[in-house]
Design an enzyme around this catalytic site. Structure first.
Site, PDB file in Angstrom:
ATOM      1  N   ARG A 137       0.807  -1.215   0.000  1.00  0.00           N
ATOM      2  CA  ARG A 137       0.000   0.000   0.000  1.00  0.00           C
ATOM      3  C   ARG A 137       0.845   1.272   0.000  1.00  0.00           C
ATOM      4  NH1 ARG A 137      -4.530  -1.587   4.573  1.00  0.00           N
ATOM      5  NH2 ARG A 137      -6.005  -2.640   3.185  1.00  0.00           N
ATOM      6  N   ARG A 234       1.136  -2.240   7.828  1.00  0.00           N
ATOM      7  CA  ARG A 234       0.138  -3.288   8.014  1.00  0.00           C
ATOM      8  C   ARG A 234      -0.342  -3.871   6.689  1.00  0.00           C
ATOM      9  NH1 ARG A 234      -5.727  -3.460   8.592  1.00  0.00           N
ATOM     10  NH2 ARG A 234      -5.665  -1.437   7.561  1.00  0.00           N
ATOM     11  N   SER A 239      -6.587  -6.002  10.388  1.00  0.00           N
ATOM     12  CA  SER A 239      -7.406  -5.458  11.471  1.00  0.00           C
ATOM     13  C   SER A 239      -8.099  -6.591  12.227  1.00  0.00           C
ATOM     14  CB  SER A 239      -8.454  -4.486  10.924  1.00  0.00           C
ATOM     15  OG  SER A 239      -7.859  -3.254  10.598  1.00  0.00           O
TER      16      SER A 239
END
Length: 380
Positions: A137, A234, A239
């Site tokens: 990302r 992450r 999550s």
């Protein structure tokens, strides 16, 4: 953030705002909250406390977060002396709808969607000479933001036109419906305008794998916490690790601690101080500023100087701007003088939390003189 307080043995208390933790001799024994139905400030005594208040996305102008992601739990912990960790690590997603900040899932890349410019040309970087379909990302977000900054448009595009309609219906039906509804686009025929957006804080309240903080009786889980499991960048879907795994461990650990601990009541002095602080917000405002104006300025400063690209000059400017906003914040007062159901008081309290955590993020980003994962220093 309007919270619900609950225990295993009592009915939940709804529509309240927790303004501080009750900490004595290095032990957390509850919270102090403002009841929006009555306007009263009260203690909620507890043998253990778990903070699960979500993230801080609203600190940044363009974000994918819910409207109550205002860093409340992280700020509560910080002011109580709890250690925070990796606060400079802020993850940006490359794919949010350009006009709304609505998240488009990474799943679109896994099935073959491409990042392109307005002419349909693939967006690439020196690190990824091919397309960005398999890049992380942070790399994608930097590539897209670089392309946007060098063009006259404030967005790039996601290209799904080459994908089979049946494949889209099977793999991303919700995303397809979302884009068609909110952007009014047919994704098999048109390019989807996108831009990077703050997606999730990686840093947060420092906890171990059982959710424990450095203060006895205090635990945390979810986006407000950091167990170190994500490193500096992450992965999508992780999550679930924060919420389900660490959340379950925090619940068990807090329960076991409470069963072995005697209840301690909050001191009257602590309660009166907190009551005085919150009631002062109903005093006459000392300036023409509104919490909404300061909040917008804060989010613009963070987006400009503490976003995808950072450098020493920008971080110093952000630090000066936030200090100025902090001074202006002290002069705020609620124009709505009603004590019950006063949403302006809540907004002011949230803004105070956001300013505190903005300071921490800036200081952490300034001190990490390297580029690592989601923290990218142009001068290092």
């Amino acid at each position: 953030m309007i919270l619900k307080l609950s225990t295993f043995f009592h009915m939940p208390i709804t529509e309240c705002f927790v303004s501080s933790l009750i900490v004595s001799d290095g032990t957390c024994t509850g919270v102090i909250y403002r009841d929006f139905k009555s306007g009263e400030v009260s203690p909620f005594n507890a043998k253990s406390v778990i903070l699960a208040t979500g993230g801080s996305g609203r600190l940044f102008h363009t974000n994918t977060a819910s409207i109550d992601s205002t860093a409340d739990g992280t700020a509560l912990a910080y002011r109580a002396g709890v250690s925070l960790k990796d606060m400079e690590m802020v993850q940006f997603t490359p794919t949010s709808l350009k006009s709304r900040g609505i998240l488009i899932t990474d799943m679109v890349r896994s099935i073959g969607a491409r990042f392109v410019d307005s002419q349909g040309n693939p967006i690439t970087t020196e690190d990824t000479p091919g397309d960005l379909e398999t890049a992380t990302r942070d790399i994608c977000a930097r590539a897209i933001q670089t392309k946007i900054s060098s063009s006259e448009q404030s967005y790039a595009y996601l290209d799904l036109r080459h994908l089979n309609k049946d494949q889209l219906n099977e793999s991303i039906p919700e995303t397809q419906a979302l884009i068609e509804d909110l952007a009014e686009l047919e994704i098999t025929e048109e390019l989807v305008p996108i831009r990077p957006a703050m997606h999730r804080p990686i840093g947060g309240i420092s906890i171990d794998v059982n959710g424990m903080t450095n203060i006895s009786g205090l635990y945390a889980a979810g986006e407000c916490a950091n167990a170190g499991v994500h490193g500096a960048n992450r992965l999508g879907g992780n999550s679930l690790l924060d919420c389900i795994v660490i959340g379950e461990r925090s619940g068990r650990s807090a329960s076991e601690y409470a069963q072995q601990t005697a209840q301690t009541l909050a001191s009257p002095g602590l309660l009166s101080d907190e009551d005085r602080n919150t009631r002062s917000l109903l005093a006459e405002a000392k300036s023409k500023d509104t919490p909404g104006e300061l909040r917008r300025e804060l989010s613009n400063v963070m987006a400009k100087h503490v976003g995808i690209f950072r450098n020493e000059r920008g971080l110093k400017e952000a630090r000066r701007s936030v200090e100025t906003l902090s001074e202006r914040y002290t002069k705020l007062g609620a124009r709505n003088q009603r004590s019950t159901y006063n949403s302006e008081v809540r907004t002011i309290l949230e803004l105070g939390n956001m300013i505190d955590i903005a300071r921490v993020i800036i200081a952490s980003a300034f001190e990490r003189t390297e580029s690592r994962g989601s923290h990218f220093r142009q001068d290092y």
